[in-house]
Scaffold this motif. Sequence first.
Motif, PDB file in Angstrom:
ATOM      1  N   THR A 128      22.480   9.430 -13.416  1.00 47.43           N
ATOM      2  CA  THR A 128      21.786   8.207 -13.418  1.00 47.43           C
ATOM      3  C   THR A 128      21.880   7.572 -12.133  1.00 47.43           C
ATOM      4  N   THR A 129      20.848   6.888 -11.865  1.00 52.66           N
ATOM      5  CA  THR A 129      20.585   6.265 -10.692  1.00 52.66           C
ATOM      6  C   THR A 129      21.691   5.086 -10.505  1.00 52.66           C
ATOM      7  N   GLN A 130      21.838   4.650  -9.033  1.00 57.51           N
ATOM      8  CA  GLN A 130      22.902   3.571  -9.002  1.00 57.51           C
ATOM      9  C   GLN A 130      21.952   2.249  -8.622  1.00 57.51           C
ATOM     10  N   PHE A 131      20.703   2.196  -8.802  1.00 52.81           N
ATOM     11  CA  PHE A 131      19.817   1.191  -9.090  1.00 52.81           C
ATOM     12  C   PHE A 131      19.092   0.740 -10.080  1.00 52.81           C
ATOM     13  N   ASP A 132      18.419  -0.456 -10.323  1.00 54.83           N
ATOM     14  CA  ASP A 132      17.669  -0.542 -11.357  1.00 54.83           C
ATOM     15  C   ASP A 132      16.007  -0.462 -11.190  1.00 54.83           C
ATOM     16  N   MET A 133      15.493  -0.937 -12.322  1.00 57.71           N
ATOM     17  CA  MET A 133      14.066  -0.783 -12.312  1.00 57.71           C
ATOM     18  C   MET A 133      13.284  -1.736 -11.506  1.00 57.71           C
ATOM     19  N   LYS A 136       0.954  -1.118  -0.079  1.00 58.45           N
ATOM     20  CA  LYS A 136       0.067   0.086   0.077  1.00 58.45           C
ATOM     21  C   LYS A 136       0.854   1.097  -0.048  1.00 58.45           C
ATOM     22  N   LYS A 137       2.035   1.168  -0.397  1.00 62.43           N
ATOM     23  CA  LYS A 137       3.037   2.388  -0.354  1.00 62.43           C
ATOM     24  C   LYS A 137       2.577   3.336  -1.219  1.00 62.43           C
ATOM     25  N   PRO A 138       2.783   4.735  -0.957  1.00 57.73           N
ATOM     26  CA  PRO A 138       2.319   5.724  -1.715  1.00 57.73           C
ATOM     27  C   PRO A 138       3.389   5.647  -2.995  1.00 57.73           C
ATOM     28  N   PRO A 139       2.961   6.118  -4.140  1.00 58.67           N
ATOM     29  CA  PRO A 139       3.884   6.450  -5.138  1.00 58.67           C
ATOM     30  C   PRO A 139       4.864   7.505  -4.975  1.00 58.67           C
ATOM     31  N   GLN A 140       6.169   7.233  -5.251  1.00 59.81           N
ATOM     32  CA  GLN A 140       7.266   8.517  -5.063  1.00 59.81           C
ATOM     33  C   GLN A 140       7.400   9.136  -6.315  1.00 59.81           C
ATOM     34  N   ASN A 141       6.632   8.981  -7.261  1.00 53.89           N
ATOM     35  CA  ASN A 141       6.939  10.029  -8.492  1.00 53.89           C
ATOM     36  C   ASN A 141       6.087  11.159  -8.272  1.00 53.89           C
ATOM     37  N   VAL A 175      10.243   0.445  -4.370  1.00 58.49           N
ATOM     38  CA  VAL A 175      10.114   1.572  -3.573  1.00 58.49           C
ATOM     39  C   VAL A 175       9.008   2.574  -3.971  1.00 58.49           C
ATOM     40  N   GLY A 176       8.455   2.512  -4.982  1.00 56.24           N
ATOM     41  CA  GLY A 176       7.527   3.221  -5.422  1.00 56.24           C
ATOM     42  C   GLY A 176       7.784   4.368  -6.631  1.00 56.24           C
ATOM     43  N   LEU A 177       8.985   4.056  -7.104  1.00 56.42           N
ATOM     44  CA  LEU A 177       9.299   4.743  -8.219  1.00 56.42           C
ATOM     45  C   LEU A 177       9.013   4.376  -9.547  1.00 56.42           C
ATOM     46  N   PHE A 178       8.339   4.800 -10.384  1.00 55.67           N
ATOM     47  CA  PHE A 178       7.982   4.341 -11.862  1.00 55.67           C
ATOM     48  C   PHE A 178       8.346   4.825 -12.906  1.00 55.67           C
ATOM     49  N   LYS A 179       9.281   4.310 -13.742  1.00 54.77           N
ATOM     50  CA  LYS A 179       9.903   4.956 -14.800  1.00 54.77           C
ATOM     51  C   LYS A 179       9.135   5.623 -15.972  1.00 54.77           C
ATOM     52  N   ILE A 202      13.223   6.768 -17.309  1.00 60.56           N
ATOM     53  CA  ILE A 202      13.705   7.995 -16.746  1.00 60.56           C
ATOM     54  C   ILE A 202      12.697   8.332 -15.434  1.00 60.56           C
ATOM     55  N   LEU A 203      13.226   8.580 -14.281  1.00 58.14           N
ATOM     56  CA  LEU A 203      12.707   8.907 -13.192  1.00 58.14           C
ATOM     57  C   LEU A 203      12.341  10.214 -12.833  1.00 58.14           C
ATOM     58  N   ILE A 204      11.245  10.640 -12.480  1.00 54.55           N
ATOM     59  CA  ILE A 204      10.765  11.817 -12.095  1.00 54.55           C
ATOM     60  C   ILE A 204       9.968  11.773 -10.659  1.00 54.55           C
ATOM     61  N   SER A 205      10.636  12.354 -10.007  1.00 58.79           N
ATOM     62  CA  SER A 205      10.411  12.060  -8.396  1.00 58.79           C
ATOM     63  C   SER A 205       9.894  13.211  -7.562  1.00 58.79           C
ATOM     64  N   GLU A 206       9.190  13.087  -6.574  1.00 61.00           N
ATOM     65  CA  GLU A 206       8.738  13.885  -5.800  1.00 61.00           C
ATOM     66  C   GLU A 206       9.792  14.477  -4.866  1.00 61.00           C
ATOM     67  N   LYS A 207      10.399  13.466  -4.197  1.00 54.99           N
ATOM     68  CA  LYS A 207      11.701  13.773  -3.153  1.00 54.99           C
ATOM     69  C   LYS A 207      12.824  13.847  -4.384  1.00 54.99           C
TER      70      LYS A 207
END
Length: 1002
Positions: free
Chosen positions: A468-473, A234-239, A479-483, A446-451
């Motif tokens: 470029t992030t050091q983690f993958d998709m 139930k995590k909130p999206p982090q986008n 963690v709630g980050l959608f590309k 591409i990630l577009i994040s709130e934080k």
Amino acid sequence: MYLNCHTYYSLRFGTFSEKELLRLAQHNEVTRLVLTDINNTSACLNFVRLAPDFGITPILGIDFRNGVDPCFLGIAQNNQGYLELNDFLSYHLHEQKKIPPVAPKFSNAYVIYPFEKILLNEIMTLNENEYVGVSITDLRKLPFSRLISWKDKLVVQQPVTFRNKNDFNAHRLLRAIDNNVLLSMLDKSEEASEDEKMFPITNLAAAFSEHTYILENTERLLNSCSIFFDFSEKKPPQNLNTYQGTKEKDEALLEKLCREGLAYRYPNGGKGITERLEKEMKLIKEMGFVSYFLINYDIVTEARKRGFFYVGRGSGANSVVAYLLRITDVDPIDLDLYFERFINLYRTNPPDFDIDFSHRDRPIMTEYIFKRFKNVALLGTYVTFKERGVLRELGKVFGLPKNEIDILCEGRQNQSNLDDISRLVIKYAQLIMGMPNYLSIHAGGILISEKPLHWFSATHLPPKGFATTQFDMVIAEDVGLFKFDILGQRGLAKIKESLDIIRYNRPEASHDLDIHNIRQFKKDPKINELIKTAQCMGCFYVESPAMRMLLKKLEVDNYLGLVAASSIIRPGVAKSGMMREYILRHRDKSRALEKGHPVMLDIMPETYGVMVYQEDVIKVAHHFADLDLGEADVLRRGMSGKFRSREEFEKVRLKFIENCRKKGEPDQIIFEVWEQIASFAGYAFAKGHSASYAVESYQTLFLRTYYPLEYMVAVLNNGGGFYRAEFYVHEARMLGGIIHPPCINRSFDANVIYGKEVFLGLGYLKELEIRVIERIVKERKLNGNFYSLEDFLDRINISIEQVGILIRIDAFRFTGVNKHQLLWKAHLLLSGKGKIDHPKLFPPKHQNFQIPELHTTELETAFTQFELLGFCLCSPFKLMEEPPKNSRCARDLKMFLNRHIDIYGYLVTVKNTSTHHGKSMHFATLVDQQGEVFDVVLFPPIAAKYFFRGKGVYRFYGKVVSEFGFLSIEVIKMQKQDYIPDPRYADMKMSTKVFSNKEKQV
């Protein structure tokens, strides 16, 4: 008590995964653990996600080093401290600056300096958040150092890099690979100490028993640290949460855009559109995906403003909202696309939009996204050590000769004959294989994040110049980050350039040309006839031999058939045996009723009860196995292989089987259906994705039908496609084009067309320098065409070697002077100067040299073209040493059905594959003497005797067979035909022979 733990994301240094680290800690009864990879945070999020499963409280940090030289540890007190550490590391990675010996003042992170560094650097005072790390080895020195009095500042720093001796040996090999040296030459300073191991917590405490204050300091530090990332369902999206600043504004804008889109997409209304739209809008709002849609809308709107072509595809193509916003061009109502594949209340991740741009436009759009939004980064990925690569690297560091390394890499070694070194290479290759080798960039994410993105990881700066992030998709989604997928595709550049070429070459035909008139293209009998006969050379996604074969077998002559074919061709469907079954049922509709399960036929009537699309898995799981939509979606994600090893996927698999058994389905049917699902393995397309591909296929087929030469030139100018450039040149000739070699007056860097005449680009001349091409084009544009070799040399700064290339390819043929004479003249004019430094204010007067009349044969020209272009412009059959003994061609195959044929073919492409038993076989496509293509197959017994030896003409003897109407030749014998000796050198050899004979006589 362990503040300094490494995983294999300490690249080419560490030796095991974050999961193995947690397992090791659990075994040693460690309950709080700090992950500190060297200048890397790739494992951090997954470490936090997995830690509760092992009863461990995770803490995050970074081991800051310059190479292997340690500077200090940074340990985050909380998420804010982790952000500070990531900001600091990212700055130094982006700017390629060394880590300073003294840490900055972190507000929410501890700093721990290595014991030796403090002693050597004579640091006298430490800040409140700074400590000195003491390892078990350092305890021997502590009583005799000045640091014995720093009781409040000493903490345990027992590094963890290895589990055992094997790990240590693997570490040394990784360091040798990293330094590109023989293992025997590896400097000890490049290695970690062999005692960097984890001991049971009681043993560690016993080692420090005489210095209990160190243990207390360490315990106090650990207890003050806490990190949290939400990995719950139930995590909130982090986008980015909102597009315009508030949820209400976003929802109002989305509704307004959909109303405007209705008028554009459905000017005459349509059945069920309003109901479908309301249903989608309700779910999109409930799931919190409004901003996600609006961001995609922003991107495609900007692309249209810039005149960029794009294709929106992926599961998002199942959405009518996406269609109305013009994110996609696929009408989901017209195609009856399954909405639940796109979105449902159980699905936590937003729909997948893949937006393809031309490879030329994509970097511009990526730059726009980085400027338009805050907190943007490209998504990272890891390139791992693969079997052959690691065998080769280990072979080098062990000092094996190249031929022995080649044998190991190709798997040709006899295990019983291996020496000790080779056995070690194989042993450690098994250990290192699969470890991350270096960080790379996801194909388009591409990630577009709130934080800030550094809230989640540090970023690095690859050559593309974007953070470029050091983690993958996978962990990003966890963690709630959608590309957002922004992809490059050459097919779109071909369409765009075709339209530009049509405007200048056939301006009268370009006025009413609408490349987006897909509805009309679908009905066009000429286009559909091309598909049915598989005349699709150069066309997006449908030109390969395998697709050509499938189109003929299915007799595809409409858009829906092409949509299905686009997914059936994928390896998942083919591997499961469903491709063949689909063809059988398509050609004999009664077979579906006979062989198909009633439930499957009811679920998928249009595909005859065969799973073809990704959403078919959801349908089958939901209706056949009674899984709810959330569980069905876990299956869909598991198909990709990314989540297949996850426990949730295994639970769903077991429930699938259990539910079917409860319904009374026999195990044979249950496991047959399950195997079909499992074999998809991420290769099947969503129907909307296939539909998007089919739209682009129809656009390219339209261009090939009505503007064939212009389209082929655009294909060539954008890197070709499935085949070599030579065959697109051949296709242009077959379509009525007159092909010319490069010309200094009519050619540019790329190919160009005038009416039906195609002039190959100067860029095809592999040894011609780009700056020379630029000078020629620029000078011609400023001062007009060249009228002679002398005029050219007066105006262009060029060396004799470079002008020689142009003369030899006949780029001066407009002068009417033989190229041998021109070469003599060029040498005389340049007369040892190497090059003329022009332009000059007044061109010099040239001496009129008397050069004997020379001649060039067609064969000489052909071989020169081979040398300079990589292919010749005449028929390769004219170059055969012995002319063909028959003129049989592809059109004769019908006459020889089930009989043997003797035929010649020029090799286009070969697919080498293996049977289930690992035996080699080959499929090849060739061009006959009339320029038409045909196919041959070499089954294992024949493939063991004969093989293809590069491009050239081959003679085949074999049996003509038909499979679902597709004709091919099962080869019995084959032989590569010799070309005549190169006449340019044959004369030279003859001259040498004559001279040698005369010398003997003297």
